[in-house]
Scaffold this motif. Sequence first.
Motif, PDB file in Angstrom:
ATOM      1  N   SER A  18       3.153   8.430  -8.710  1.00  0.00           N
ATOM      2  CA  SER A  18       3.596   7.480  -7.693  1.00  0.00           C
ATOM      3  C   SER A  18       3.813   8.213  -6.382  1.00  0.00           C
ATOM      4  O   SER A  18       4.275   9.359  -6.356  1.00  0.00           O
ATOM      5  CB  SER A  18       4.914   6.818  -8.134  1.00  0.00           C
ATOM      6  OG  SER A  18       4.725   6.089  -9.321  1.00  0.00           O
ATOM      7  N   ASP A  68       0.972  -4.427   5.675  1.00  0.00           N
ATOM      8  CA  ASP A  68       0.353  -3.429   4.799  1.00  0.00           C
ATOM      9  C   ASP A  68       0.037  -4.053   3.444  1.00  0.00           C
ATOM     10  O   ASP A  68       0.839  -4.803   2.881  1.00  0.00           O
ATOM     11  CB  ASP A  68       1.308  -2.234   4.623  1.00  0.00           C
ATOM     12  CG  ASP A  68       0.624  -1.035   4.006  1.00  0.00           C
ATOM     13  OD1 ASP A  68       0.304  -1.093   2.795  1.00  0.00           O
ATOM     14  OD2 ASP A  68       0.397  -0.047   4.713  1.00  0.00           O
ATOM     15  N   LYS A  69      -1.147  -3.739   2.889  1.00  0.00           N
ATOM     16  CA  LYS A  69      -1.608  -4.362   1.642  1.00  0.00           C
ATOM     17  C   LYS A  69      -0.910  -3.822   0.400  1.00  0.00           C
ATOM     18  O   LYS A  69      -0.966  -4.430  -0.671  1.00  0.00           O
ATOM     19  CB  LYS A  69      -3.121  -4.169   1.500  1.00  0.00           C
ATOM     20  CG  LYS A  69      -3.935  -4.896   2.568  1.00  0.00           C
ATOM     21  CD  LYS A  69      -5.422  -4.652   2.383  1.00  0.00           C
ATOM     22  CE  LYS A  69      -6.228  -5.375   3.449  1.00  0.00           C
ATOM     23  NZ  LYS A  69      -7.683  -5.128   3.311  1.00  0.00           N
ATOM     24  N   ARG A  70      -0.256  -2.669   0.508  1.00  0.00           N
ATOM     25  CA  ARG A  70       0.406  -2.095  -0.660  1.00  0.00           C
ATOM     26  C   ARG A  70       1.621  -2.918  -1.102  1.00  0.00           C
ATOM     27  O   ARG A  70       2.262  -3.567  -0.282  1.00  0.00           O
ATOM     28  CB  ARG A  70       0.845  -0.655  -0.353  1.00  0.00           C
ATOM     29  CG  ARG A  70      -0.303   0.331  -0.255  1.00  0.00           C
ATOM     30  CD  ARG A  70       0.149   1.662   0.294  1.00  0.00           C
ATOM     31  NE  ARG A  70       0.513   1.571   1.712  1.00  0.00           N
ATOM     32  CZ  ARG A  70       0.886   2.599   2.462  1.00  0.00           C
ATOM     33  NH1 ARG A  70       0.948   3.813   1.934  1.00  0.00           N
ATOM     34  NH2 ARG A  70       1.191   2.432   3.749  1.00  0.00           N
ATOM     35  N   GLU A  71       1.912  -2.872  -2.409  1.00  0.00           N
ATOM     36  CA  GLU A  71       3.054  -3.617  -2.942  1.00  0.00           C
ATOM     37  C   GLU A  71       4.363  -2.960  -2.512  1.00  0.00           C
ATOM     38  O   GLU A  71       4.407  -1.760  -2.218  1.00  0.00           O
ATOM     39  CB  GLU A  71       2.978  -3.665  -4.472  1.00  0.00           C
ATOM     40  CG  GLU A  71       1.793  -4.471  -5.006  1.00  0.00           C
ATOM     41  CD  GLU A  71       1.792  -4.533  -6.516  1.00  0.00           C
ATOM     42  OE1 GLU A  71       2.718  -3.973  -7.131  1.00  0.00           O
ATOM     43  OE2 GLU A  71       0.860  -5.139  -7.080  1.00  0.00           O
ATOM     44  N   VAL A  72       5.418  -3.753  -2.503  1.00  0.00           N
ATOM     45  CA  VAL A  72       6.740  -3.243  -2.147  1.00  0.00           C
ATOM     46  C   VAL A  72       7.170  -2.207  -3.178  1.00  0.00           C
ATOM     47  O   VAL A  72       7.021  -2.398  -4.391  1.00  0.00           O
ATOM     48  CB  VAL A  72       7.775  -4.393  -2.082  1.00  0.00           C
ATOM     49  CG1 VAL A  72       9.178  -3.837  -1.848  1.00  0.00           C
ATOM     50  CG2 VAL A  72       7.400  -5.365  -0.978  1.00  0.00           C
ATOM     51  N   TYR A  73       7.719  -1.088  -2.714  1.00  0.00           N
ATOM     52  CA  TYR A  73       8.147   0.006  -3.581  1.00  0.00           C
ATOM     53  C   TYR A  73       9.400  -0.374  -4.354  1.00  0.00           C
ATOM     54  O   TYR A  73      10.348  -0.927  -3.785  1.00  0.00           O
ATOM     55  CB  TYR A  73       8.415   1.252  -2.728  1.00  0.00           C
ATOM     56  CG  TYR A  73       9.017   2.413  -3.479  1.00  0.00           C
ATOM     57  CD1 TYR A  73       8.222   3.250  -4.258  1.00  0.00           C
ATOM     58  CD2 TYR A  73      10.389   2.690  -3.401  1.00  0.00           C
ATOM     59  CE1 TYR A  73       8.768   4.334  -4.950  1.00  0.00           C
ATOM     60  CE2 TYR A  73      10.954   3.759  -4.086  1.00  0.00           C
ATOM     61  CZ  TYR A  73      10.125   4.572  -4.858  1.00  0.00           C
ATOM     62  OH  TYR A  73      10.664   5.640  -5.534  1.00  0.00           O
ATOM     63  N   ASN A  74       9.398  -0.088  -5.648  1.00  0.00           N
ATOM     64  CA  ASN A  74      10.580  -0.278  -6.483  1.00  0.00           C
ATOM     65  C   ASN A  74      11.009   1.082  -7.015  1.00  0.00           C
ATOM     66  O   ASN A  74      10.263   1.751  -7.731  1.00  0.00           O
ATOM     67  CB  ASN A  74      10.288  -1.213  -7.665  1.00  0.00           C
ATOM     68  CG  ASN A  74      10.164  -2.659  -7.226  1.00  0.00           C
ATOM     69  OD1 ASN A  74      10.971  -3.144  -6.446  1.00  0.00           O
ATOM     70  ND2 ASN A  74       9.144  -3.341  -7.727  1.00  0.00           N
ATOM     71  N   GLU A 129       4.960  -5.076   7.332  1.00  0.00           N
ATOM     72  CA  GLU A 129       4.817  -6.087   6.288  1.00  0.00           C
ATOM     73  C   GLU A 129       3.358  -6.456   6.055  1.00  0.00           C
ATOM     74  O   GLU A 129       2.993  -6.921   4.975  1.00  0.00           O
ATOM     75  CB  GLU A 129       5.617  -7.345   6.657  1.00  0.00           C
ATOM     76  CG  GLU A 129       7.114  -7.186   6.486  1.00  0.00           C
ATOM     77  CD  GLU A 129       7.851  -8.493   6.695  1.00  0.00           C
ATOM     78  OE1 GLU A 129       7.245  -9.425   7.264  1.00  0.00           O
ATOM     79  OE2 GLU A 129       9.029  -8.584   6.296  1.00  0.00           O
ATOM     80  N   ASP A 148      14.930  -0.336 -11.210  1.00  0.00           N
ATOM     81  CA  ASP A 148      14.403  -0.896 -12.459  1.00  0.00           C
ATOM     82  C   ASP A 148      15.489  -1.036 -13.534  1.00  0.00           C
ATOM     83  O   ASP A 148      15.353  -1.830 -14.473  1.00  0.00           O
ATOM     84  CB  ASP A 148      13.269  -0.015 -13.004  1.00  0.00           C
ATOM     85  CG  ASP A 148      12.033  -0.119 -12.132  1.00  0.00           C
ATOM     86  OD1 ASP A 148      11.896  -1.127 -11.404  1.00  0.00           O
ATOM     87  OD2 ASP A 148      11.199   0.806 -12.177  1.00  0.00           O
TER      88      ASP A 148
END
Length: 381
Positions: free
Chosen positions: A358, A368-374, A366, A379
């Motif tokens: 990762s 940006d095509k990447r998913e939001v970081y978790n 916002e 988790d």
Amino acid sequence: MAKHAILSASGASRWLACPPSARLEEQFENTSSEFAREGTLAHELGELGLKINLELISTRKYNSEVKKIQANELYTADMPDYVDIYVDTCMEKVAEAKAKTPDALFKIEQRLDFSEWVPEGFGTGDFVIIADGTMEICDLKYGKGVPVSAIGNKQMRLYALGAIAEFSFLYDIEKVKMTIIQPRLDSISTDEMSVAELIGWAEEVLRPTAELAFKGEGEFCAGDHCGFCRAKAVCKARAEKNLELVKYEFSDPNVLDNAEISDILGKADELAKWAKDVQEYALEQALQGEEYPGWKVVEGRSNRKWADEDKVGEILLGQGFLESIIYTKKLDGITKIESAIGKKEVTRLLGDYIIKPSGKPTLAPESDKREVYNSPEADFK
């Protein structure tokens, strides 16, 4: 020496957005970077790949020319793997074109003259296909630093206009496709428009703007297009745009609110790039004798190093120190090994041992095509 167009296709996104920049750039030397020379070498290899596939040269000639390319210091073992993606993509399009039009036209490294719309405008199309009322321009981008999309790409539109000017009297071309292949970023993108739409854009937008640019007229306009401008370090329009951040008016004199931080984040990257460009330009000029009030050139920091590593190793081993203590053995990274033995060979031999951890969290717009970081901590909440 090859002639360079003042209003080049590769610089179209810049001079269309900032017309006077074309003449301003003339005051600065047009130097070629190692990345540009590497790209030229890849294009030469791609040209040979297309010619041998289209049976335009003999195998003997092909092998002879490839050996010359392999002898170049910028050649790496993985270059053919990446260039093959470009060649294979083009040959797939050749097969499709022949299926529709047996006498389809194919042109490699075709000079394209678009001076009907751009004064003295010309360029070179990597690969041109004309079949069944459709013309397609394919362009290899070997660089991996900046992603380049074909969607709305001004360079590709100029190439398409040049091809229309060259071939429309022989072929009834109704539709234009423009494809950019950027193999080192695993990217292939295509834009499509009718010839009527393209000509309309050329008449309404391109021609009047190109006339301004050729005369050095119009308004300076700073933006993302400044990145490859030769005047970027000293352009006042760019300086004024970036210095706006310094004049920022804050609602609270003590702390920034979230809206203010968001606004600054949107400007920070460009501000940092601009400051770096100015610093590099000033150093380069100072080394040539220019003087800047309050500044001088000094020797930067450096680290100690062995004057003769072989001799140092010999002395230490002679004193009884173990080789495992004085020498470090470490496997080269994936990119370096790919350059040494080739991307396909690395995939074949070592594909099962390659992982992609990762990435480190970073702020991005916002859009940006990447998913939001978790985060891992989130988790478990």
